[in-house]
Design an enzyme around this catalytic site. Structure first.
Site, PDB file in Angstrom:
ATOM      1  CG  ASP A 142      -1.989  -1.036   1.187  1.00  0.00           C
ATOM      2  OD1 ASP A 142      -2.356  -1.466   0.081  1.00  0.00           O
ATOM      3  OD2 ASP A 142      -2.477  -1.425   2.265  1.00  0.00           O
TER       4      ASP A 142
ATOM      5  CE1 TYR B 246       3.306  -6.518   4.720  1.00  0.00           C
ATOM      6  CE2 TYR B 246       2.866  -8.808   5.281  1.00  0.00           C
ATOM      7  CZ  TYR B 246       2.935  -7.797   4.343  1.00  0.00           C
ATOM      8  OH  TYR B 246       2.639  -8.064   3.041  1.00  0.00           O
TER       9      TYR B 246
ATOM     10  CG  ASP C  84      -4.676   2.954   5.103  1.00  0.00           C
ATOM     11  OD1 ASP C  84      -5.614   3.781   4.947  1.00  0.00           O
ATOM     12  OD2 ASP C  84      -4.024   2.489   4.145  1.00  0.00           O
TER      13      ASP C  84
ATOM     14  NE  ARG D 140      -4.896  -1.358   3.487  1.00  0.00           N
ATOM     15  CZ  ARG D 140      -5.857  -1.338   2.560  1.00  0.00           C
ATOM     16  NH1 ARG D 140      -7.016  -0.750   2.818  1.00  0.00           N
ATOM     17  NH2 ARG D 140      -5.670  -1.902   1.389  1.00  0.00           N
TER      18      ARG D 140
END
Length: 235
Positions: free
Chosen positions: A47, A75, A89, A183
């Site tokens: 993203d 992550y 987000d 997300r």
């Protein structure tokens, strides 16, 4: 380096640009260095507001992209608890707030572990998932309602790194398989603790065996490329 034969180039994608823009910049610089057009693709979109490992492949090694996309990823994510945004987000402003008084460290730790294993996950509607040939995020930005189907994803590990009770923020490390949306994990975690959650920071720290420390700094890519020996002819 022989771009036609193929080169794997992991870069550290910076904050605020799309994976496509990062790829286009690298393609331009490689084409300039090569003296001719360079075929290049990337293995796994990040993203715009995410940073970290973005693997690029040129020439014949673009055939490896599907394999590279299947590699396990790691992550590090920071989640704001007690609120949501439409995209889960910071691309959008908060659109709803929720109770936080009941949230404890034990609740967080115990709930995180319920997401470990093979789970069903609905991708965020602000995502690159295609709906009737169009990207879901494009439909949402046009004001259309989007319904996406759940997908089976694999989460191998979730570790709680920090819990800031004053800010009501947590930082977690997630090891997961292909197609996992962090997300969406934030969204579902917020719901699971009877509150809300969205990402305030996301960094992909590893893809397969390639760690972020192995990556070329995006902002210094041209300088790095200038130190490489470029072979223009196919072997």
């Amino acid at each position: 380096m022989n771009f036609r034969e193929g080169v794997i180039i992991p870069i550290d994608k910076p904050y605020g640009i799309t994976s496509f823009k990062a790829l286009a910049h690298v393609r331009y610089l490689c084409t300039q260095a090569n003296g001719g057009k360079v075929k290049i693709g990337h293995a796994g979109t990040l993203d715009p507001l995410a940073t970290g490992v973005l693997i690029l492949a040129t020439g014949k090694k673009t055939k490896l992209i599907e394999t590279l996309q299947a590699h396990t990823k790691e992550y590090v994510a920071t989640l704001q608890l007690g609120a949501t945004t439409p995209s889960y987000d910071m691309e959008h402003e908060e659109n709803e707030t929720f109770p936080i008084e009941h949230i404890t460290g034990d609740l967080i730790k115990n709930t995180l572990q319920t997401f470990v294993g093979e789970i069903q996950q609905v991708p965020p509607t602000y995502s690159a998932v295609k709906v009737d040939g169009q990207r879901a995020y494009s439909l949402r930005r046009d004001g259309q309602d989007v319904q996406l189907k759940p997908k089976t994803v694999q989460i191998d590990e979730i570790e709680l790194i920090t819990f800031d009770q004053d800010k009501m923020q947590i930082t977690i490390r997630v090891v997961c398989g292909k197609g996992t949306y962090i997300r969406a994990l934030a969204r579902d975690f917020g719901r699971a603790i009877n509150s809300g959650a969205y990402l305030t920071a996301l960094r992909r720290t590893r893809v397969g065996e390639i760690k972020v420390d192995d990556c070329v700094n995006y902002d210094k890519f041209e300088a790095w490329l200038n130190t490489q020996t470029i072979e223009n002819e196919e072997k």
